[in-house]
Design an enzyme around this catalytic site. Structure first.
Site, PDB file in Angstrom:
ATOM      1  CG  ASP A   1     -11.995  -5.416   2.204  1.00 35.86           C
ATOM      2  OD1 ASP A   1     -12.662  -5.948   3.117  1.00 35.86           O
ATOM      3  OD2 ASP A   1     -10.845  -4.952   2.370  1.00 35.86           O
TER       4      ASP A   1
ATOM      5  CG  HIS B   1     -12.163  -2.195   5.163  1.00 38.44           C
ATOM      6  ND1 HIS B   1     -11.889  -1.175   6.048  1.00 38.44           N
ATOM      7  CD2 HIS B   1     -10.979  -2.514   4.585  1.00 38.44           C
ATOM      8  CE1 HIS B   1     -10.595  -0.889   6.022  1.00 38.44           C
ATOM      9  NE2 HIS B   1     -10.019  -1.691   5.137  1.00 38.44           N
TER      10      HIS B   1
ATOM     11  CD  GLU C   1     -10.072  -8.577   2.371  1.00 37.33           C
ATOM     12  OE1 GLU C   1      -9.337  -7.966   3.178  1.00 37.33           O
ATOM     13  OE2 GLU C   1      -9.814  -8.676   1.148  1.00 37.33           O
TER      14      GLU C   1
ATOM     15  CD  GLU D   1      -7.746  -6.871   6.609  1.00 39.48           C
ATOM     16  OE1 GLU D   1      -7.469  -5.683   6.846  1.00 39.48           O
ATOM     17  OE2 GLU D   1      -8.274  -7.250   5.546  1.00 39.48           O
TER      18      GLU D   1
ATOM     19  CG  HIS E   1      -4.008  -8.114   4.597  1.00 43.94           C
ATOM     20  ND1 HIS E   1      -3.367  -7.228   5.436  1.00 43.94           N
ATOM     21  CD2 HIS E   1      -5.076  -7.434   4.101  1.00 43.94           C
ATOM     22  CE1 HIS E   1      -4.014  -6.092   5.460  1.00 43.94           C
ATOM     23  NE2 HIS E   1      -5.063  -6.184   4.652  1.00 43.94           N
TER      24      HIS E   1
END
Length: 382
Positions: free
Chosen positions: A183, A185, A209, A235, A285
């Protein structure tokens, strides 16, 4: 049947629960929350309650439409999260009223279990090899880790080397057949994402991700061309209208709608169906609580293109309380060999320990994500 009350509970570690009651004595539970904005979402739920009190809870599609379209201004994380939790609770009521799980009302399940992954390493990833070995020893066949700590828009290559080394250590620790998701992020900007994606290619990741923030996804076509690793995001998208252009751009391989952020079961069912038409996979998610996970599993049960489910058991955010603490039926999420069974109880299938919820709500929380800064003092994406 009429809705008589909507009651919210802010509970540790960072969750918001909603109970909807009816005059038939049937109640439903939902989890409307944006992490770090629980009080704001709670206020939105209370505003929507003005419309819902006295209504038949079984008219879910109509209520969803009015909540979304009826206020003129629509969409966004706060309103869609409020709608999401209400929607979950309404489905819970309908399933309980009919004595069947929600997935039975959505056409019946097409799978009995779904693969799950576990988090390792924390916000600033550390001790990842040991964490990876531990989750594999617990039976998980897939894991996810943050790729890096804070990273400036253009940063030094030693930061890239450190991120790649951590992934290499995890791959060596778990072997070639365990799924590893990394991720970014939203911490990585386009210049460094191009480098990092290319450098991670040899480690045969399950997916990367949010290689860049969703609002910067015009960079994804170039980034995706640098490797073969599937690209995941979603997400921070909140409706089928947010996802529409993602599908049209044909770059993202996996979408990650959050059933507590993106309008609940009603909306995410439609998003998943849109994704299927574009041959895009779904991995909902869910770093949240038991109600959110139960809702996700209802979607997983009926969506062909769902292939793996996030869950928060033992995640680094869960300080003070963990996933199963608020469930009265703690066996509802039956983990075995890296999979979890689809709940078969009425409604969402999870029974909430209301007394414990009320007890913990006395403490509540004011969880906020950390504010990071770079060495030069400027703000760093978390």
């Amino acid at each position: 049947m009429k809705i008589t009350a909507l009651t919210t509970y802010i509970v540790p570690p960072r969750w918001l629960f909603l109970k909807i009651e009816t005059d038939a004595g049937i109640s439903g539970w939902g989890e409307p929350v944006i992490e770090g904005k629980a009080l704001t979402v709670e206020a939105a739920v209370k505003e929507l309650a003005d419309y819902l009190i006295g209504k038949d809870p079984r008219l879910i599609e109509d209520h969803w439409t009015v909540m979304h379209r009826g206020g003129f201004y629509r969409g966004g994380p706060i309103l869609m999260s409020a709608i999401a939790g209400i929607d979950q609770a309404l489905w819970d009521i309908k399933g309980k009223a009919l004595g069947v799980p929600v997935h039975e009302l959505l056409g019946g399940r097409l799978r009995e279990t779904i693969k799950v992954y576990s988090w390792i390493g924390g916000d600033r990833p550390a001790e990842v090899a040991a964490g990876a070995r531990e989750v594999v020893a617990r039976g998980f066949q897939a894991l996810k880790m943050n790729g890096t700590g804070e990273l400036q828009i253009v940063d030094s290559h030693d930061r890239i080397d450190a991120a790649v080394e951590r992934v290499a250590m995890v791959r060596e620790a778990v072997g070639p057949n365990i799924g590893i998701a990394v991720d970014f992020h939203g911490r990585v900007h386009r210049p460094m994402a191009r480098i990092l994606v290319k450098e991670l290619e040899p480690y045969r990741l399950m997916f990367i991700e949010e290689p860049v923030l969703s609002e910067n996804r015009e960079a994804l076509k170039e980034i995706a061309a640098l490797g073969s690793t599937p690209i995941a995001l979603g997400e921070r998208l909140y409706s089928r209208w947010d996802f529409k252009s993602v599908f049209e751009e044909a770059v993202v391989d996996i979408i990650q709608p959050d059933l507590s952020h993106a309008g609940g079961i009603t909306e995410c069912r439609k998003i998943a169906a849109m994704a299927e038409a574009y041959d895009v996979a779904v991995a909902p998610h869910c770093p949240l609580g038991p109600i959110a996970l139960a809702a996700c599993l209802q979607l997983d049960a009926v969506s062909y293109n769902c292939f793996i489910q996030e869950q928060s058991l033992g995640i680094h955010y869960n300080a003070g309380n963990d996933l199963l603490d608020y469930a009265a039926n703690k066996d509802v999420f039956r983990y075995q060999d890296g999979y979890v069974a689809i709940p078969d109880g009425p409604g969402l299938g999870v029974e909430i320990d209301e007394d414990y919820v009320k007890e913990r709500a006395k403490e509540g929380h004011r969880w906020r994500n950390p504010i990071w800064r770079h060495k030069d003092g400027s703000f760093a994406e978390w």
